[in-house]
Scaffold this active site. Structure first.
Site, PDB file in Angstrom:
ATOM      1  N   LYS A 167      -2.850  18.663  -2.211  1.00 55.94           N
ATOM      2  CA  LYS A 167      -1.955  18.713  -1.070  1.00 55.94           C
ATOM      3  C   LYS A 167      -2.172  20.002  -0.291  1.00 55.94           C
ATOM      4  CE  LYS A 167       0.386  14.864  -1.474  1.00 55.94           C
ATOM      5  NZ  LYS A 167       0.477  13.859  -0.391  1.00 55.94           N
TER       6      LYS A 167
ATOM      7  N   ASP B 250      -5.154  16.310   1.280  1.00 53.52           N
ATOM      8  CA  ASP B 250      -4.185  15.455   1.965  1.00 53.52           C
ATOM      9  C   ASP B 250      -3.201  16.338   2.718  1.00 53.52           C
ATOM     10  OD1 ASP B 250      -2.404  13.546   2.813  1.00 53.52           O
ATOM     11  OD2 ASP B 250      -1.656  13.027   0.822  1.00 53.52           O
TER      12      ASP B 250
ATOM     13  N   GLU C  79      -7.603  13.428   3.941  1.00 48.44           N
ATOM     14  CA  GLU C  79      -6.640  12.337   4.108  1.00 48.44           C
ATOM     15  C   GLU C  79      -5.560  12.702   5.122  1.00 48.44           C
ATOM     16  OE1 GLU C  79      -3.232  10.103   1.388  1.00 48.44           O
ATOM     17  OE2 GLU C  79      -5.076  10.802   0.436  1.00 48.44           O
TER      18      GLU C  79
ATOM     19  N   ASP D 266      -3.663   7.310   5.794  1.00 47.66           N
ATOM     20  CA  ASP D 266      -2.611   6.866   4.881  1.00 47.66           C
ATOM     21  C   ASP D 266      -1.371   6.471   5.679  1.00 47.66           C
ATOM     22  OD1 ASP D 266      -0.618   6.491   3.006  1.00 47.66           O
ATOM     23  OD2 ASP D 266      -0.652   8.507   2.204  1.00 47.66           O
TER      24      ASP D 266
ATOM     25  N   LYS E 245      -0.972   1.610  -0.315  1.00 50.98           N
ATOM     26  CA  LYS E 245       0.051   1.666  -1.346  1.00 50.98           C
ATOM     27  C   LYS E 245       0.797   0.340  -1.362  1.00 50.98           C
ATOM     28  CE  LYS E 245       0.371   6.639  -0.714  1.00 50.98           C
ATOM     29  NZ  LYS E 245       1.163   7.825  -0.363  1.00 50.98           N
TER      30      LYS E 245
END
Length: 333
Positions: A112, A143, A169, A195, A219
């Site tokens: 992250k 991400d 991402e 995403d 997801k």
């Protein structure tokens, strides 16, 4: 909801509904305790856990996924285990090795970055610590959860490129920004993954049509279930990574069902996140071993459901939310 599924009576869902609160080993996505509502359908246990800030219209799609997984047989599995990545929250560099140690055998790490209140130098230090811990053969993806503008993202990717990124991402929030950034950094050979531009978009295929990403992160819960996610992947025509939404082991089993049903799965998946919890509802948790996650449904442990039950106030909040989302789904049918 999928066309095959029907909406079960709300009372049938409420009959087995349990609300749990699971502590995390490190703050992740601004959360230190993850709440989820679990219930059992004819096909097994399932999970409804949209993040608390999501409105009912968005959360209802998560309920559609939960109902589909609990009431409908799932697509046939093409594999019985899924290779998964470690997930490193926006922790100080000194904490990285401890986080990675929780992910047994994982040779890919998602890190992250762009955490509110932190600087790019914090991201660089964290990613450097991951590279040092994993060695030259480890794969690293970052991400940003859409937190950068195009210029910031370009600058950050340049700063992080020395660590041999597998991909970046959701570096920017909008499809147009992703497309512009992808054009700018294409010469560097660092793919762009989408995403939020898929799971939170009214049109999840817009990013693919715009040529704004090289791969998609999907997801199961936010996309309405395994079958709907598979249909989006088929139409998008891009490689995918299946990831979790910080689910309990019950929700991770749904994600594993999606990953197992994909025709092609070229990337390690972000389904190892049970390793971020210090408690779960399944014993043992659905956590990675040797970098792999088994495919199959799980059954919560009754004692763990009791031990980690949310407060009465939070339980009432989730049950009220469930009722509103059920009403929303009934209007969509």
């Amino acid at each position: 909801m999928t066309t095959e599924a029907t909406l079960p009576p709300l009372d049938e869902i409420l009959a087995t509904a349990r609300v749990v609160a699971l502590p995390l080993a490190a703050r992740f996505r601004g959360v230190e305790v993850r709440e989820a509502l679990l219930f059992e359908g004819p096909e097994g246990w399932t999970e409804f856990s949209p993040f608390v800030e999501y409105d009912d219209a968005e959360a209802a799609t998560w309920l559609a996924a939960a109902i589909d997984f609990g009431w409908m047989p799932q697509p046939a599995a093409r594999r019985d285990a899924i290779a998964v990545n470690a997930t490193v929250p926006a922790v100080p560099a000194a904490s990285v090795a401890g986080i990675l140690a929780r992910f047994d055998g994982c040779r890919t790490a998602k890190v992250k970055v762009a955490e509110p209140g932190q600087r790019l130098s914090d991201d660089v230090a964290r990613v450097r610590a991951v590279r040092e811990a994993m060695g030259a053969e480890g794969r690293i993806r970052v991400d940003a959860n859409g937190a950068w503008n195009v210029d910031e993202a370009e600058h950050a990717i340049h700063a992080l490129a020395e660590f041999d990124l597998e991909y970046a991402e959701q570096p920017c929030a909008s499809v147009d920004e992703l497309a512009e950034l992808r054009r700018r950094v294409k010469y560097m050979g660092i793919p762009i993954a989408a995403d939020e531009s898929v799971r939170k978009a009214a049109d999840p295929l817009a990013v693919a049509r715009a040529g704004a990403a090289d791969l998609l992160v999907i997801k199961a819960q936010p996309l309405g279930g395994v079958r709907r996610a598979l249909a989006i992947v088929a139409e998008a025509g891009l490689p995918v990574v299946v990831s979790s939404a910080l689910d309990t082991s019950v929700g991770l089993a749904m994600g594993a069902a999606l990953a197992a049903a994909l025709p092609d799965l070229d990337y390690d998946c972000g389904l190892g996140t049970a390793a971020l919890f210090t408690a779960d509802v399944v014993s043992p948790p659905l956590a990675p071993h040797g970098g792999m996650l088994p495919v199959g449904r799980v059954i919560p442990d009754a004692a763990l459901l009791d031990e980690h039950a949310a407060s009465a106030e939070r339980r009432d909040w989730w049950l009220a939310r469930l009722g509103r989302c059920w009403d929303e789904l009934s209007r969509r049918l």
